[in-house]
Design a protein around this motif. Sequence first.
Motif, PDB file in Angstrom:
ATOM      1  N   VAL A   3      81.168 -10.004 -40.620  1.00 30.57           N
ATOM      2  CA  VAL A   3      80.141  -9.911 -39.594  1.00 30.57           C
ATOM      3  C   VAL A   3      80.348 -11.038 -38.596  1.00 30.57           C
ATOM      4  O   VAL A   3      80.839 -12.122 -38.948  1.00 30.57           O
ATOM      5  CB  VAL A   3      78.730  -9.971 -40.219  1.00 30.57           C
ATOM      6  N   GLY A   4      79.983 -10.754 -37.330  1.00 31.22           N
ATOM      7  CA  GLY A   4      80.235 -11.711 -36.261  1.00 31.22           C
ATOM      8  C   GLY A   4      79.376 -12.962 -36.317  1.00 31.22           C
ATOM      9  O   GLY A   4      78.446 -13.084 -37.111  1.00 31.22           O
ATOM     10  N   LYS A   5      79.700 -13.886 -35.438  1.00 30.56           N
ATOM     11  CA  LYS A   5      79.023 -15.180 -35.367  1.00 30.56           C
ATOM     12  C   LYS A   5      77.786 -15.103 -34.484  1.00 30.56           C
ATOM     13  O   LYS A   5      77.795 -14.477 -33.425  1.00 30.56           O
ATOM     14  CB  LYS A   5      79.997 -16.225 -34.822  1.00 30.56           C
ATOM     15  N   VAL A   6      76.728 -15.749 -34.920  1.00 30.48           N
ATOM     16  CA  VAL A   6      75.459 -15.765 -34.190  1.00 30.48           C
ATOM     17  C   VAL A   6      75.502 -16.792 -33.056  1.00 30.48           C
ATOM     18  O   VAL A   6      76.148 -17.839 -33.175  1.00 30.48           O
ATOM     19  CB  VAL A   6      74.292 -16.114 -35.156  1.00 30.48           C
ATOM     20  N   LYS A   7      74.816 -16.485 -31.966  1.00 36.76           N
ATOM     21  CA  LYS A   7      74.580 -17.455 -30.896  1.00 36.76           C
ATOM     22  C   LYS A   7      73.085 -17.712 -30.779  1.00 36.76           C
ATOM     23  O   LYS A   7      72.299 -16.770 -30.741  1.00 36.76           O
ATOM     24  CB  LYS A   7      75.116 -16.929 -29.556  1.00 36.76           C
ATOM     25  N   ILE A   8      72.722 -18.964 -30.752  1.00 35.01           N
ATOM     26  CA  ILE A   8      71.308 -19.321 -30.566  1.00 35.01           C
ATOM     27  C   ILE A   8      71.006 -19.278 -29.075  1.00 35.01           C
ATOM     28  O   ILE A   8      71.554 -20.064 -28.289  1.00 35.01           O
ATOM     29  CB  ILE A   8      71.002 -20.716 -31.144  1.00 35.01           C
ATOM     30  N   LYS A   9      70.122 -18.351 -28.674  1.00 36.13           N
ATOM     31  CA  LYS A   9      69.808 -18.167 -27.259  1.00 36.13           C
ATOM     32  C   LYS A   9      68.847 -19.231 -26.754  1.00 36.13           C
ATOM     33  O   LYS A   9      68.982 -19.743 -25.645  1.00 36.13           O
ATOM     34  CB  LYS A   9      69.199 -16.775 -27.041  1.00 36.13           C
ATOM     35  N   LYS A  10      67.838 -19.552 -27.597  1.00 35.43           N
ATOM     36  CA  LYS A  10      66.808 -20.477 -27.134  1.00 35.43           C
ATOM     37  C   LYS A  10      66.170 -21.202 -28.307  1.00 35.43           C
ATOM     38  O   LYS A  10      65.931 -20.615 -29.360  1.00 35.43           O
ATOM     39  CB  LYS A  10      65.743 -19.707 -26.346  1.00 35.43           C
TER      40      LYS A  10
ATOM     41  N   TYR B  33      67.175 -29.837 -36.126  1.00 37.56           N
ATOM     42  CA  TYR B  33      68.524 -29.273 -36.011  1.00 37.56           C
ATOM     43  C   TYR B  33      68.527 -27.876 -36.625  1.00 37.56           C
ATOM     44  O   TYR B  33      67.987 -27.666 -37.714  1.00 37.56           O
ATOM     45  CB  TYR B  33      69.538 -30.163 -36.704  1.00 37.56           C
ATOM     46  N   VAL B  34      69.172 -26.942 -35.939  1.00 38.92           N
ATOM     47  CA  VAL B  34      69.130 -25.533 -36.357  1.00 38.92           C
ATOM     48  C   VAL B  34      70.522 -24.922 -36.316  1.00 38.92           C
ATOM     49  O   VAL B  34      71.308 -25.195 -35.398  1.00 38.92           O
ATOM     50  CB  VAL B  34      68.192 -24.717 -35.445  1.00 38.92           C
ATOM     51  N   LYS B  35      70.814 -24.068 -37.297  1.00 45.05           N
ATOM     52  CA  LYS B  35      71.982 -23.193 -37.228  1.00 45.05           C
ATOM     53  C   LYS B  35      71.615 -21.881 -37.915  1.00 45.05           C
ATOM     54  O   LYS B  35      70.750 -21.842 -38.803  1.00 45.05           O
ATOM     55  CB  LYS B  35      73.224 -23.827 -37.848  1.00 45.05           C
ATOM     56  N   VAL B  36      72.281 -20.813 -37.510  1.00 42.12           N
ATOM     57  CA  VAL B  36      71.931 -19.470 -37.977  1.00 42.12           C
ATOM     58  C   VAL B  36      73.217 -18.693 -38.255  1.00 42.12           C
ATOM     59  O   VAL B  36      74.234 -18.903 -37.584  1.00 42.12           O
ATOM     60  CB  VAL B  36      71.095 -18.717 -36.915  1.00 42.12           C
ATOM     61  N   ARG B  37      73.159 -17.797 -39.222  1.00 39.66           N
ATOM     62  CA  ARG B  37      74.285 -16.903 -39.463  1.00 39.66           C
ATOM     63  C   ARG B  37      73.775 -15.522 -39.846  1.00 39.66           C
ATOM     64  O   ARG B  37      72.668 -15.364 -40.369  1.00 39.66           O
ATOM     65  CB  ARG B  37      75.220 -17.448 -40.531  1.00 39.66           C
ATOM     66  N   ALA B  38      74.587 -14.519 -39.576  1.00 33.99           N
ATOM     67  CA  ALA B  38      74.248 -13.129 -39.888  1.00 33.99           C
ATOM     68  C   ALA B  38      74.829 -12.754 -41.241  1.00 33.99           C
ATOM     69  O   ALA B  38      75.707 -13.447 -41.775  1.00 33.99           O
ATOM     70  CB  ALA B  38      74.786 -12.202 -38.806  1.00 33.99           C
ATOM     71  N   TYR B  39      74.342 -11.639 -41.787  1.00 31.66           N
ATOM     72  CA  TYR B  39      74.920 -11.144 -43.033  1.00 31.66           C
ATOM     73  C   TYR B  39      74.953  -9.621 -43.031  1.00 31.66           C
ATOM     74  O   TYR B  39      74.190  -8.958 -42.342  1.00 31.66           O
ATOM     75  CB  TYR B  39      74.158 -11.657 -44.263  1.00 31.66           C
TER      76      TYR B  39
ATOM     77  N   ASN C 282      76.882 -22.436 -33.717  1.00 31.08           N
ATOM     78  CA  ASN C 282      76.918 -23.844 -33.331  1.00 31.08           C
ATOM     79  C   ASN C 282      75.530 -24.454 -33.541  1.00 31.08           C
ATOM     80  O   ASN C 282      74.516 -23.778 -33.356  1.00 31.08           O
ATOM     81  CB  ASN C 282      77.334 -23.998 -31.871  1.00 31.08           C
ATOM     82  N   VAL C 283      75.508 -25.697 -33.931  1.00 29.93           N
ATOM     83  CA  VAL C 283      74.222 -26.374 -34.180  1.00 29.93           C
ATOM     84  C   VAL C 283      73.548 -26.731 -32.864  1.00 29.93           C
ATOM     85  O   VAL C 283      74.195 -27.256 -31.940  1.00 29.93           O
ATOM     86  CB  VAL C 283      74.425 -27.645 -35.030  1.00 29.93           C
ATOM     87  N   LYS C 284      72.268 -26.410 -32.776  1.00 34.30           N
ATOM     88  CA  LYS C 284      71.466 -26.842 -31.631  1.00 34.30           C
ATOM     89  C   LYS C 284      70.266 -27.629 -32.142  1.00 34.30           C
ATOM     90  O   LYS C 284      69.839 -27.481 -33.304  1.00 34.30           O
ATOM     91  CB  LYS C 284      71.004 -25.635 -30.816  1.00 34.30           C
ATOM     92  N   SER C 285      69.704 -28.448 -31.273  1.00 31.54           N
ATOM     93  CA  SER C 285      68.556 -29.277 -31.691  1.00 31.54           C
ATOM     94  C   SER C 285      67.545 -29.398 -30.558  1.00 31.54           C
ATOM     95  O   SER C 285      67.865 -29.186 -29.384  1.00 31.54           O
ATOM     96  CB  SER C 285      69.014 -30.641 -32.142  1.00 31.54           C
TER      97      SER C 285
END
Length: 375
Positions: free
Chosen positions: A283-290, A347-353, A367-370
């Motif tokens: 499964v593809g990589k997640v992008k944090i939009k906001k 600090y936040v990171k997310v992944r799909a499954y 990518n980690v965002k904060s």
Amino acid sequence: MNRLTKRLLSVVMALAMILSTMTVTFAQGTDTIQVTMTIERLTIGQGFLVEPVTVEVNEGASVQDVLEKVAAEKNLTLDMPGGYLNAISYADTGVINIPQSIQDMPSIDVDYGEYGKYHYDAPTNSSSNALFEDNQKLGTGSYGELAGWMYSLNNSESINGMDAQPVNDGDVVRVQFSVYAAGADLGFTSWYDNIESAKLANKDELIKIVAGVDAEGAYKDARAEAVEVLENYDATQEEVDDALAKLGYEEPTTEQETTEAPTTEEVTTTAPTTPETTTFTKVGKVKIKKLTNVKKYRVKIKINKVSKAKGYQYRYATNKKFKKSKVKITTKRTFTTKRLSKGVRCYVKVRAYVKNGKMRVFGKWSNVKSVKVKK
């Protein structure tokens, strides 16, 4: 141990386990079933003699049949008269670390009538194994006169001896060494007025999952951690459930927040729920939009949609290394954290499954965002 004491011990252990006095032979069919088994020495701090293993036996088999097959595969020598596991040779290392909660259990005074009155003290780490010189046996009378092997079936004690207890497909059998109080230290029914049964976590589901995970596969770190939890006598249910989550096990609801997340990023390995080799869909990589600080010191997270994803795992913490992080698994592409402290940085990171049976197969972390928590 003199003959009278041995006789009394046999009576006590027989009553404690309510063993069947008759040998039962089950008619075994040609169809096969799978049963998961462990052999454990947690009460003396020696962990597993046999780690979780799933074996195939004929339909209609007994617990004894399963144990004998496991023993044959692991080259164990059993002393097992009449469905009662008396001892296992070379099962004791000689080095014990009895959990403090067992050492602190009260002494037991028992009146055996014509046989006299007897006093038993809880074992300590200075106790010795009366059977050790006989091929390092671990069994009835080791480290105390109320010690011996017992078993549970699907997290419940049985009223039958091993030879008289049938098993079914998917069962979990835990053969466990009780060092004191004839099984009360295993959470079994206490036969003594002043002894409370230990309150222990239900480890059966984790045992079954661990049995199906390749020790050298992509889940090897999560599996090794799960084994540590299983070998911890005092492990909490939260620790057991967390180990399940790290192995990708799906609880009935996907909306429950848990503690630290798995370290595995992308998986093509053996599924925890089956010994068969399976190639998983990636499964593809997640992008944090906001990432937004909202009222009540919380953080709202929005992510993009990932093709083929069945859900998402959000991980957040107040440090870059994600120590003591929190995890949320949900099908939603927005998530708001629990209340944080004013002034911290989240600090936040997310992944799909995707899904493979009951197992989640995760993609790569975003990518980690904060964001700083101000309100």
